[in-house]
Scaffold this motif. Structure first.
Motif, mmCIF file in Angstrom:
data_model
loop_
_atom_site.group_PDB
_atom_site.id
_atom_site.type_symbol
_atom_site.label_atom_id
_atom_site.label_comp_id
_atom_site.label_asym_id
_atom_site.label_seq_id
_atom_site.Cartn_x
_atom_site.Cartn_y
_atom_site.Cartn_z
ATOM 1 N N TRP A 263 0.942 -1.230 0.095
ATOM 2 C CA TRP A 263 0.119 0.219 0.100
ATOM 3 C C TRP A 263 0.852 1.084 -0.097
ATOM 4 O O TRP A 263 1.625 1.481 0.914
ATOM 5 N N GLY A 264 0.716 1.954 -0.886
ATOM 6 C CA GLY A 264 1.690 3.358 -1.257
ATOM 7 C C GLY A 264 1.614 3.730 -2.534
ATOM 8 O O GLY A 264 1.307 3.096 -3.477
ATOM 9 N N ASP A 265 2.264 4.860 -2.450
ATOM 10 C CA ASP A 265 2.489 5.822 -3.942
ATOM 11 C C ASP A 265 3.781 5.229 -4.464
ATOM 12 O O ASP A 265 4.954 5.489 -3.944
ATOM 13 N N THR A 266 3.458 4.614 -5.782
ATOM 14 C CA THR A 266 4.801 4.017 -6.253
ATOM 15 C C THR A 266 5.823 4.954 -6.769
ATOM 16 O O THR A 266 7.130 4.700 -6.654
ATOM 17 N N LEU A 267 5.433 6.134 -7.222
ATOM 18 C CA LEU A 267 6.114 6.941 -7.676
ATOM 19 C C LEU A 267 7.004 7.814 -6.621
ATOM 20 O O LEU A 267 8.441 7.867 -6.627
ATOM 21 N N ASN A 268 6.255 8.161 -5.574
ATOM 22 C CA ASN A 268 6.935 8.685 -4.271
ATOM 23 C C ASN A 268 7.335 7.876 -3.336
ATOM 24 O O ASN A 268 8.302 8.268 -2.451
ATOM 25 N N ASN A 269 6.929 6.780 -3.285
ATOM 26 C CA ASN A 269 7.122 5.796 -2.121
ATOM 27 C C ASN A 269 7.305 4.473 -2.296
ATOM 28 O O ASN A 269 6.277 3.764 -1.900
ATOM 29 N N PRO A 270 7.980 3.897 -3.302
ATOM 30 C CA PRO A 270 8.078 2.517 -3.807
ATOM 31 C C PRO A 270 8.240 1.669 -2.558
ATOM 32 O O PRO A 270 9.125 1.688 -2.013
ATOM 33 N N LYS A 271 7.354 0.642 -2.378
ATOM 34 C CA LYS A 271 7.530 -0.304 -1.504
ATOM 35 C C LYS A 271 8.329 -1.667 -1.696
ATOM 36 O O LYS A 271 8.440 -2.567 -0.948
ATOM 37 N N LEU A 272 8.410 -2.014 -2.964
ATOM 38 C CA LEU A 272 8.772 -3.100 -3.510
ATOM 39 C C LEU A 272 10.239 -3.003 -3.426
ATOM 40 O O LEU A 272 10.668 -2.733 -4.637
ATOM 41 N N ILE A 273 11.011 -3.220 -2.534
ATOM 42 C CA ILE A 273 12.257 -3.004 -2.403
ATOM 43 C C ILE A 273 13.146 -4.127 -1.901
ATOM 44 O O ILE A 273 12.546 -4.983 -0.883
ATOM 45 N N GLU A 274 14.331 -4.407 -2.233
ATOM 46 C CA GLU A 274 15.287 -5.354 -1.878
ATOM 47 C C GLU A 274 16.486 -5.055 -1.750
ATOM 48 O O GLU A 274 16.944 -4.358 -2.650
ATOM 49 N N ASN A 275 17.277 -5.225 -0.621
ATOM 50 C CA ASN A 275 18.565 -4.826 -0.343
ATOM 51 C C ASN A 275 18.792 -3.286 -0.593
ATOM 52 O O ASN A 275 19.807 -2.961 -1.387
ATOM 53 N N ASP A 276 17.701 -2.468 -0.121
ATOM 54 C CA ASP A 276 17.946 -0.915 -0.322
ATOM 55 C C ASP A 276 17.729 -0.788 -1.975
ATOM 56 O O ASP A 276 18.336 0.678 -2.118
ATOM 57 N N ALA A 277 17.441 -1.487 -2.723
ATOM 58 C CA ALA A 277 17.245 -1.275 -4.205
ATOM 59 C C ALA A 277 15.941 -1.683 -4.473
ATOM 60 O O ALA A 277 15.319 -2.499 -3.933
ATOM 61 N N LEU A 278 15.427 -1.267 -5.687
ATOM 62 C CA LEU A 278 14.287 -1.462 -6.224
ATOM 63 C C LEU A 278 14.279 -2.946 -6.698
ATOM 64 O O LEU A 278 15.334 -3.366 -7.072
ATOM 65 N N GLN A 279 13.056 -3.698 -6.449
ATOM 66 C CA GLN A 279 13.192 -5.041 -6.820
ATOM 67 C C GLN A 279 13.035 -5.341 -8.210
ATOM 68 O O GLN A 279 12.481 -4.246 -9.008
ATOM 69 N N LYS A 280 13.614 -6.472 -8.832
ATOM 70 C CA LYS A 280 13.505 -6.438 -10.174
ATOM 71 C C LYS A 280 12.653 -7.764 -10.618
ATOM 72 O O LYS A 280 12.444 -8.589 -9.917
ATOM 73 N N PHE A 281 12.007 -7.720 -11.561
ATOM 74 C CA PHE A 281 10.955 -8.576 -11.981
ATOM 75 C C PHE A 281 11.077 -9.151 -13.485
ATOM 76 O O PHE A 281 11.651 -8.051 -14.368
ATOM 77 N N ASN A 282 10.606 -10.139 -13.691
ATOM 78 C CA ASN A 282 10.836 -10.785 -15.122
ATOM 79 C C ASN A 282 9.657 -10.131 -15.916
ATOM 80 O O ASN A 282 10.074 -9.736 -17.163
ATOM 81 N N VAL A 283 8.319 -9.718 -15.228
ATOM 82 C CA VAL A 283 7.451 -9.097 -15.991
ATOM 83 C C VAL A 283 6.733 -8.082 -15.330
ATOM 84 O O VAL A 283 6.625 -8.119 -14.049
ATOM 85 N N VAL A 284 6.632 -7.004 -16.038
ATOM 86 C CA VAL A 284 5.888 -5.760 -15.254
ATOM 87 C C VAL A 284 4.972 -5.249 -16.361
ATOM 88 O O VAL A 284 5.167 -4.876 -17.320
ATOM 89 N N VAL A 285 3.605 -4.999 -15.755
ATOM 90 C CA VAL A 285 2.433 -4.749 -16.564
ATOM 91 C C VAL A 285 1.943 -3.842 -15.727
ATOM 92 O O VAL A 285 1.832 -3.758 -14.406
ATOM 93 N N ALA A 286 1.269 -2.610 -16.283
ATOM 94 C CA ALA A 286 0.476 -1.825 -15.566
ATOM 95 C C ALA A 286 -0.511 -1.096 -16.529
ATOM 96 O O ALA A 286 -0.420 -0.818 -17.765
ATOM 97 N N ASN A 287 -1.527 -0.459 -16.054
ATOM 98 C CA ASN A 287 -2.627 0.521 -16.699
ATOM 99 C C ASN A 287 -2.306 1.615 -15.606
ATOM 100 O O ASN A 287 -3.599 1.864 -14.876
ATOM 101 N N PRO A 288 -1.314 2.374 -15.745
ATOM 102 C CA PRO A 288 -1.247 3.602 -14.706
ATOM 103 C C PRO A 288 -2.507 4.759 -15.106
ATOM 104 O O PRO A 288 -3.160 4.766 -16.263
ATOM 105 N N PRO A 289 -2.818 5.591 -14.067
ATOM 106 C CA PRO A 289 -3.601 6.721 -14.404
ATOM 107 C C PRO A 289 -3.118 7.587 -15.548
ATOM 108 O O PRO A 289 -1.742 7.684 -15.761
ATOM 109 N N PHE A 290 -3.897 7.841 -16.600
ATOM 110 C CA PHE A 290 -3.630 8.638 -17.519
ATOM 111 C C PHE A 290 -3.140 10.004 -17.019
ATOM 112 O O PHE A 290 -3.894 10.665 -16.560
ATOM 113 N N SER A 291 -1.902 10.350 -17.826
ATOM 114 C CA SER A 291 -1.431 11.798 -17.545
ATOM 115 C C SER A 291 -1.862 12.661 -16.027
ATOM 116 O O SER A 291 -2.405 13.756 -15.932
ATOM 117 N N LEU A 292 -1.190 11.944 -15.235
ATOM 118 C CA LEU A 292 -1.611 12.150 -13.594
ATOM 119 C C LEU A 292 -0.899 13.426 -13.411
ATOM 120 O O LEU A 292 0.404 13.486 -13.535
#
Length: 508
Positions: A263-292
């Protein structure tokens, strides 16, 4: 069996949808969806618990202590007094809303690893949402009675496939999104778009799958379903606490118990963190809010994860901020990113143009798919899907213009299986098709100043058919001759009636 399951699915869907009548006209669909979906989930947990209890009773007889010990090891624990059936017995109490809240809190506490935070954003005793005490109690009583329909027995031993519950949940979310209009787009991606996106990025066995703006989790479910052996890990983040709870329940109802949904703001407070860095994924999909707007551009310069090294998107449009985040969280080789975007992302200049150019020069962009208009809740504008890949060998980019192929609808258009199949086949073949797709070399994109506007690459112009002047002249002459003949007949009829057909009247 398939027909039987289909009929059962429709029956369950219709019963639960009718339960919404309790709230229609008094509460916005974007709000009452929470009460319906939570009650469906509690009913599912209760029937699952009841099924296991009956099976253990048959196995251990009257050894209640053994039965209770075994129940504590089950997928979900339902404490005494917290099942749907316990709540049904309390439906006439003056504090029924508070009774439901207490039961949900106890359910969370008994299943902390799985259900932490799932029910805390929903208040069944909320006067603002559900009305004053008398009205609130009446609505909650009706809701509990609606779910007491014997045809809504959700025990696995009765309904068989667990997909029926998950499908019902998705059915409800899609209908809530339709009723909620613009707000519906905040928590739901149309089913066929989610399916298309999932099939474009091709999740495989062993993949880590992420949606950084996961809404109610439909994209994650569709992506996970592509992995036939079930060997995957699912991750998501959602800014709205109530919607994040919907995503968690969605995962469980589809048998994805190991999902991590933050739960959180991905752009300002990403929560999916691993070893103090962004977690890495094989597949990333999204339908973000348009032109926020107001997405945090002022702080992006000092982003601790250095996501914006290609440039900082404009303050009023976060589209490339979301894309940047997604690309940065893909594994360095073989990562696949699929994102739904407004068309402005393809051609807007300034900082967005520089980011777009950088990503193309890094050979990250794999395909651009133009979609029809009116596919999404909350906006009638056409959108596009961008596919990025890390570690690409080829240097060109596939453009697909699927904007003209869809099934029309009153409120929304939709993609048929044939429409999706054509897109997927074209992407698989990665080839130029007249008036539909084009494989653009890097140099051509460069010559276009890295503008990705689809009509620059896919020519869908239909020329006007050539006019046969001789045939048109002959047709005009034939028409004029026929007109003279008709006029002559009319004069004859008028003469027989003693009427002057020259245009003068008898009153002169």
């Amino acid at each position: 069996m398939a027909e039987q399951n289909g009929n059962l699915q429709k029956e369950i869907n219709n019963i639960v949808w009718r339960a919404c009548d309790t709230f229609r006209g008094t509460i916005d669909p974007s709000q009452y969806k929470d009460y319906i979906l939570v009650m469906l989930f509690v009913k599912y947990l209760s029937d699952l618990h009841r099924d296991r209890y009956d099976a253990l009773k048959e196995q251990f007889g009257d050894d209640e202590a053994m039965i209770q010990r075994r129940l504590q090891r089950e997928r979900f624990v339902v404490p005494e007094g917290c099942s749907y059936y316990d709540l049904y017995e309390k439906r006439n109490k003056d504090d029924v809303g508070e009774q439901i809240n207490k039961a949900l809190e106890a359910l969370e506490d008994a299943n902390k690893k799985k259900l932490a935070g799932v029910f805390r954003n929903i208040d069944f005793n909320n006067q603002h949402s559900l009305g004053e005490t008398k009205d609130r109690n009446r609505r909650l009583k009706n809701l509990l009675e609606d779910f007491h329909d014997e045809r809504l027995d959700l025990r696995p031993s009765r309904i068989g496939s667990a997909d029926i519950i998950g499908n019902c949940y998705l059915f409800l979310i899609s209908h809530f999104a339709s009723d909620a209009g613009k707000k519906g787009g905040e928590f739901y991606t149309p089913d066929e778009i989610a399916e298309l996106l999932a099939r474009l990025v091709k999740p495989e066995s062993g993949d880590r799958i992420c949606d950084p703006t996961c809404g109610s989790g439909g994209l994650l479910v569709k992506a996970a379903e592509q992995v036939e052996d079930g060997d995957f890990a699912v991750f998501g983040q959602e800014i709205n606490g109530g919607t994040r709870a919907l995503a968690k329940m969605n995962m469980f109802l589809h048998g994805i118990d190991n999902a991590t949904v933050e739960w959180g703001d991905t752009l300002n407070n990403p929560k999916l963190i691993e070893n103090d860095a962004l977690q890495k994924f094989n597949v990333v999909v999204a339908n973000p809010p348009f032109s926020l707007d107001k997405w945090g551009a002022d702080d992006a310069q000092n982003d601790q994860y250095a996501r914006y090294h290609r440039g900082i998107p404009p303050k009023s449009k976060a589209d490339w901020a979301f894309i940047t985040h997604m690309v940065e969280t893909a594994v360095n080789d073989g990562g696949r990113v699929g994102v739904v975007v407004p068309h402005g992302v393809l051609f807007r200049g300034s900082s967005e143009g520089k980011i777009r150019e950088a990503m193309i020069k890094e050979n990250l962009l794999d395909a651009v798919v133009g979609l029809p208009e009116k596919l999404f809740f909350g906006t009638g504008i056409p959108a596009a899907i961008l596919i990025f890949k890390t570690g690409r060998e080829r240097k060109d980019v596939l453009f697909i213009d699927a904007s003209r192929e869809f099934e029309s609808g009153t409120k929304q258009n939709r993609l048929s299986e044939a429409n999706m199949g054509k897109i997927l086949q074209t992407y698989e073949k990665y080839e130029t098709t007249e008036k539909y797709s084009y494989v653009a070399p890097f140099e051509e994109i460069k010559e276009n100043d890295f503008n990705l506007n689809i009509p620059r690459y896919v020519d869908t112009f239909e020329p006007e058919p050539e006019v046969d002047l001789a045939a048109v002249t002959q047709e005009i002459e034939e028409t004029e001759a026929a007109l003279v003949e008709v006029q002559s007949r009319i004069k004859g009829y008028l003469a027989e009636l003693g009427i002057d057909g020259t245009g003068g009247g008898d009153n002169e």
